[in-house]
Scaffold this motif. Structure first.
Motif, short mmCIF file in Angstrom:
data_model
loop_
_atom_site.label_atom_id
_atom_site.label_comp_id
_atom_site.label_asym_id
_atom_site.label_seq_id
_atom_site.Cartn_x
_atom_site.Cartn_y
_atom_site.Cartn_z
N ALA A 317 0.73 -1.20 -0.14
CA ALA A 317 0.25 0.04 0.03
C ALA A 317 0.73 1.26 0.01
CB ALA A 317 -1.06 -0.04 1.24
N THR A 318 0.22 2.31 -0.63
CA THR A 318 1.02 3.47 -0.69
C THR A 318 0.18 4.45 0.19
OG1 THR A 318 1.94 3.42 -2.75
CG2 THR A 318 1.66 5.45 -2.04
N PHE A 319 0.60 4.96 1.45
CA PHE A 319 0.14 5.76 2.46
C PHE A 319 0.52 7.14 2.10
CE2 PHE A 319 0.46 1.81 4.19
CZ PHE A 319 -0.62 1.49 4.98
N VAL A 320 -0.59 8.11 1.80
CA VAL A 320 -0.50 9.29 1.43
C VAL A 320 -1.01 10.31 2.48
CG1 VAL A 320 -1.23 11.11 -0.30
CG2 VAL A 320 -1.13 8.79 -0.87
N ASP A 321 0.23 10.90 3.10
CA ASP A 321 -0.16 11.77 4.33
C ASP A 321 -0.44 13.33 3.69
OD1 ASP A 321 0.93 10.09 6.29
OD2 ASP A 321 2.90 11.15 6.51
N TYR A 334 -7.76 24.92 -7.61
CA TYR A 334 -8.48 23.54 -7.54
C TYR A 334 -9.94 23.95 -7.21
CZ TYR A 334 -4.44 20.98 -6.29
OH TYR A 334 -3.05 20.40 -6.32
N PHE A 335 -10.56 24.90 -6.78
CA PHE A 335 -11.76 25.23 -6.90
C PHE A 335 -12.13 25.53 -8.30
CE2 PHE A 335 -12.38 25.61 -2.25
CZ PHE A 335 -13.68 25.70 -2.06
N TYR A 336 -11.48 26.21 -9.04
CA TYR A 336 -11.83 26.54 -10.49
C TYR A 336 -11.94 25.00 -11.29
CZ TYR A 336 -10.60 27.12 -15.44
OH TYR A 336 -10.86 27.10 -16.72
N LEU A 337 -11.03 24.07 -10.95
CA LEU A 337 -11.25 22.87 -11.47
C LEU A 337 -12.28 21.95 -11.18
CD1 LEU A 337 -7.51 21.63 -11.48
CD2 LEU A 337 -8.84 22.60 -13.57
N PHE A 338 -12.61 22.28 -9.84
CA PHE A 338 -13.78 21.58 -9.08
C PHE A 338 -15.25 22.29 -9.42
CE2 PHE A 338 -16.44 20.78 -5.34
CZ PHE A 338 -16.59 19.30 -5.31
N GLU A 339 -15.25 23.36 -9.80
CA GLU A 339 -16.23 24.13 -10.26
C GLU A 339 -17.68 24.34 -9.45
OE1 GLU A 339 -16.27 23.85 -15.08
OE2 GLU A 339 -17.70 22.45 -14.07
N ASP A 340 -17.75 23.43 -8.46
CA ASP A 340 -19.05 23.45 -7.70
C ASP A 340 -18.72 23.64 -6.16
OD1 ASP A 340 -21.82 22.73 -8.69
OD2 ASP A 340 -20.31 21.75 -10.17
N LEU A 341 -19.76 23.57 -5.23
CA LEU A 341 -19.63 23.78 -3.76
C LEU A 341 -20.00 22.61 -3.16
CD1 LEU A 341 -21.59 27.05 -3.81
CD2 LEU A 341 -19.13 26.87 -3.68
N TYR A 342 -18.97 22.46 -2.08
CA TYR A 342 -19.34 21.11 -1.14
C TYR A 342 -19.07 21.74 0.27
CZ TYR A 342 -19.55 16.30 0.23
OH TYR A 342 -19.72 15.19 1.26
N ILE A 343 -19.31 20.80 1.17
CA ILE A 343 -19.39 20.97 2.76
C ILE A 343 -17.90 21.05 3.16
CG2 ILE A 343 -21.74 20.38 3.07
CD1 ILE A 343 -20.59 17.66 4.19
N THR A 344 -16.96 20.34 2.44
CA THR A 344 -15.78 20.22 2.98
C THR A 344 -14.66 20.67 1.88
OG1 THR A 344 -14.27 18.84 4.16
CG2 THR A 344 -15.49 17.88 2.20
N SER A 345 -13.29 20.83 2.20
CA SER A 345 -12.41 21.01 1.31
C SER A 345 -12.11 20.01 0.32
CB SER A 345 -11.13 21.42 2.17
OG SER A 345 -10.15 21.66 1.33
N PRO A 346 -11.92 20.10 -0.90
CA PRO A 346 -11.62 19.12 -2.00
C PRO A 346 -9.82 18.68 -1.68
CG PRO A 346 -11.33 21.42 -2.84
CD PRO A 346 -11.91 21.61 -1.50
N LEU A 347 -9.39 19.37 -1.08
CA LEU A 347 -7.68 19.04 -0.95
C LEU A 347 -7.25 17.61 -0.84
CD1 LEU A 347 -5.73 22.05 0.41
CD2 LEU A 347 -5.73 21.13 -1.85
N PRO A 348 -7.87 17.12 0.41
CA PRO A 348 -7.41 15.74 0.78
C PRO A 348 -7.59 14.73 -0.49
CG PRO A 348 -8.62 16.52 2.58
CD PRO A 348 -8.85 17.54 1.33
N MET A 349 -8.94 14.82 -1.05
CA MET A 349 -9.39 13.75 -2.11
C MET A 349 -8.61 14.00 -3.31
SD MET A 349 -11.71 14.30 0.33
CE MET A 349 -12.79 15.67 0.01
N ILE A 350 -8.47 15.49 -3.55
CA ILE A 350 -7.28 15.76 -4.56
C ILE A 350 -5.98 15.24 -4.62
CG2 ILE A 350 -6.40 17.79 -6.07
CD1 ILE A 350 -9.10 19.06 -5.58
N MET A 351 -5.35 15.30 -3.26
CA MET A 351 -4.30 14.93 -3.24
C MET A 351 -4.14 13.39 -3.10
SD MET A 351 -3.29 17.37 0.01
CE MET A 351 -1.62 16.77 0.35
N LEU A 352 -5.20 12.82 -2.82
CA LEU A 352 -5.13 11.38 -2.78
C LEU A 352 -4.89 10.71 -4.22
CD1 LEU A 352 -5.12 8.48 -1.29
CD2 LEU A 352 -7.78 8.65 -1.70
N TYR A 353 -5.96 11.23 -4.99
CA TYR A 353 -5.97 10.90 -6.60
C TYR A 353 -4.74 11.59 -7.11
CZ TYR A 353 -10.28 8.83 -5.71
OH TYR A 353 -11.14 7.93 -5.12
N GLY A 354 -4.19 12.52 -6.69
CA GLY A 354 -2.93 12.97 -7.39
C GLY A 354 -1.75 12.16 -7.34
#
Length: 620
Positions: A317-321, A334-354
């Motif tokens: 497994a690759t563990f992503v801090d 990232y907000f420009y790329l994401f385009e929409d609104l959500y209840i939490t920051s997109p950073l953790p998920m974007i970092m994981l798939y990065g």
């Protein structure tokens, strides 16, 4: 998996290419543009997954040149459909699912989509009839937007590809309703930007003579099935369906893996993949890539459960801090790329798939959809009380499941708490029944909706209309920002029809939520994961961020004149006070901190989308 763009009539090549290139992240491998007789422009940004040769290039033309297709998604059962088409006389020059899709349309017309097991947003131009056929998959896993702009019809995978054709960007009339109802706008045509609409999931459409006509081709309620009466047989059938769903989704000409949280759903997915590979039933030998988001020192860290799974399966497994400071400077981008609104920051998920992409993996099989399909959330336990109301044993079991979902360490049966909980719920429910109120759903008048038990009705709405459509939108963006494709075995339409036909007691009972998943996959998972009751979810440790690494950033933002004068934030001064209290550690409540982020995000979105586009227009 790609990005698509089209206009009717055709557009200037440079303008069109500029618009298409806003989707480069969705398709970094190559691109194609075709102007057909000045009647239509079709564009495609390609992420190569199946037939990575030039034979899979899009826009793809039929040999007759009458038809051209652009397609974002995957048809997992394309080999089976190809065999059927070959028996009917069709020949194939590629090994791509795009060619199968196009010839399926030629053979069966618009009903071809009913044969597809997959996810898609597609458009097929018929040069003879001058008609454009469009379709979006059953549950909306792949996005599709459209707009009518000064006599031009424009459609695209993301709103940003439509922006270059618009004179100016304005927020929609529904913007403030949407930001307050984050989970309720994705399944509608509403968009944050004025004059852009969302093509609905489960719909086909055709555009001709300046008009788009839509019709619904898929309603789960029309596809309910007979299920075995014995629970043990239901478990066997679910296991068969899930294994086959994973098997189909392991078809790939590139490396595949999984985003593993350590929770039941993602663990079940990779365990199924391992079982298929072990028994030579896998379409891929290169699947042993698990990526785990780690939040060291925070309550959201589940990495030790994920390690249990990978150790049990004998894979690495690759563990992503997740360190927000590494990427926070890119937040507006990232907000420009994401385009929409959500209840939490997109950073953790974007970092994981990065990290997934950086480590050479292009496709992941993930566990999305199981919570909404099979009652993984706390409220589902309450809704099943109505179904168990004449069964004291089941009622007690459900109440204990509900209490256990609040606190895993609560093992003593709290009779007073449960009695109050039960009485309050049943009185509210009885009142609604007396008033004739139905479960909220756009389909609650469908003849089969009433055949579902109360829990299934609740989950139907959650799966089709609020929570899941929003999460599907989010994860499409998180992954595609990084050029990664997510496949979702739990969302195979055969599984969705089967589970919607099951009684509540197969989804919750015997001490657990998602009962049938646990029993079906238990042979392949470590017991600590299969029978774990706590649920954390993939989010951001927002309180920790606000009080430590990002405290200065939050204070700078909420004290800026630009923020205090924003018309996208409901009450900037009040929000400043709330955020300041959390930053200064006067308030440690996670729910309130998350609400503060949700209230702040329209301001960040405005800077990322509206102001960025205004600057681009001035530069142009």
């Amino acid at each position: 998996m790609c990005g698509i763009l089209g206009t009717i009539p055709a557009s200037d090549h440079e303008v069109f290419k500029h618009a298409l290139n806003t989707l480069t992240h969705r398709g970094p491998d190559s691109y194609g543009i075709e102007n057909i007789s000045d009647e239509v422009s079709l564009g495609h940004r390609r992420l190569s997954i199946l037939d990575i040769s030039a034979n899979g290039h899009q826009p793809m033309f039929h040999e007759s040149k009458r038809y051209a297709v652009i397609f974002n998604g995957e048809i997992y059962n394309f080999l089976e459909i190809q065999q059927e088409l070959q028996a009917l006389g069709h020949n194939f020059r590629s090994t791509s699912d795009t060619e199968v899709l196009l010839k399926a349309y030629i053979q069966w017309g618009e009903d071809c989509v009913l044969k597809f097991n997959g996810m898609w947003a597609l458009a097929i131009w018929d040069a003879e009839t001058k008609k454009l056929f469009m379709s979006r998959d059953r549950y909306g896993k792949k996005p599709l937007f459209y707009a009518h702009i000064d006599g031009k019809f424009v459609f695209a995978s993301e709103m940003k590809a439509i922006f270059p054709f618009m004179e100016k960007l304005e927020v929609s009339e529904d913007f403030h309703w949407m930001k307050k109802n984050i989970f309720f706008y994705e399944s509608t045509e509403k968009c944050l930007i004025k004059d852009i609409k969302r093509f609905p999931a489960g719909h086909n459409g055709h555009y001709e003579n300046g008009e788009l006509k839509l019709y619904r081709y898929w309603n789960t309620l029309d596809h309910l099935v007979e299920v075995p009466k014995r629970y043990e047989e239901q478990v066997e059938r679910f296991r068969e369906l899930f294994m086959d769903s994973c098997k189909l989704r392991m078809r790939s000409d590139v490396t595949i893996g999984t985003a593993l949280s350590g929770g039941l759903d993602s663990s079940a997915t990779i365990a199924a993949m391992a079982n298929l590979a072990r028994n030579n039933k896998s379409y891929s030998d290169d699947w042993q890539h698990a990526f785990v988001a780690s939040f060291p020192g925070t309550p959201l860290d589940e990495s030790h459960y994920a390690k249990m799974v990978t150790d049990h399966l004998g894979i690495g497994a690759t563990f992503v801090d997740i360190d927000p400071l590494k990427h926070w400077d890119n937040l507006e981008h990232y907000f420009y790329l994401f385009e929409d609104l959500y209840i939490t920051s997109p950073l953790p998920m974007i970092m994981l798939y990065g990290a997934v992409k950086e480590n050479g993996t292009t496709v992941t099989l993930d566990g999305h959809g199981a919570d909404e399909l099979l009652s993984g959330y706390q409220q589902g336990a309450l809704e099943s009380l109505w179904d168990a109301r004449f069964n004291p044993k089941n009622t007690k079991d459900i109440l204990n499941i509900y209490q256990g979902s609040i606190n895993e360490d609560t093992v003593q049966y709290n009779r007073v708490g449960n009695l109050k909980l039960y009485t309050n719920y049943m009185m509210r429910k009885m009142g609604k029944k007396i008033l004739g109120k139905k479960m909220p759903s756009v389909d609650n008048s469908h003849r089969n909706f009433g055949k579902l038990d109360n829990l299934s009705q609740y989950l139907y709405s959650m799966f089709h209309e609020n929570i899941l459509p929003t999460l599907l939108r989010n994860y499409d963006r998180y992954a595609m920002i990084n050029g990664v494709e997510i496949r979702m075995p739990f969302m195979d339409h055969r599984i969705v029809s089967f589970v919607n036909s099951l009684p509540y007691s197969s989804k919750i009972g015997n001490g657990y939520t998602k009962r049938i998943v646990r029993d079906a996959l238990d042979p392949y998972l470590p017991k600590e994961v299969t029978w774990r009751k706590s649920k954390i979810g993939f989010s951001s440790p927002i309180v920790d961020w606000m009080q430590n690494d990002l405290s200065e950033w939050f204070l700078d933002v909420v004290n800026s004149n630009d923020f205090l004068q924003s018309n996208l934030v409901t009450d900037p001064n009040q929000l400043r006070s709330k955020i300041t209290a959390i930053v200064k550690k006067e308030n440690h409540n996670f729910t309130e901190a998350q609400k503060c982020w949700s209230d702040l995000s329209p301001y960040i979105w405005g800077n990322a989308v509206l102001k960025r586009n205004a600057v681009n227009m001035q530069a142009g």
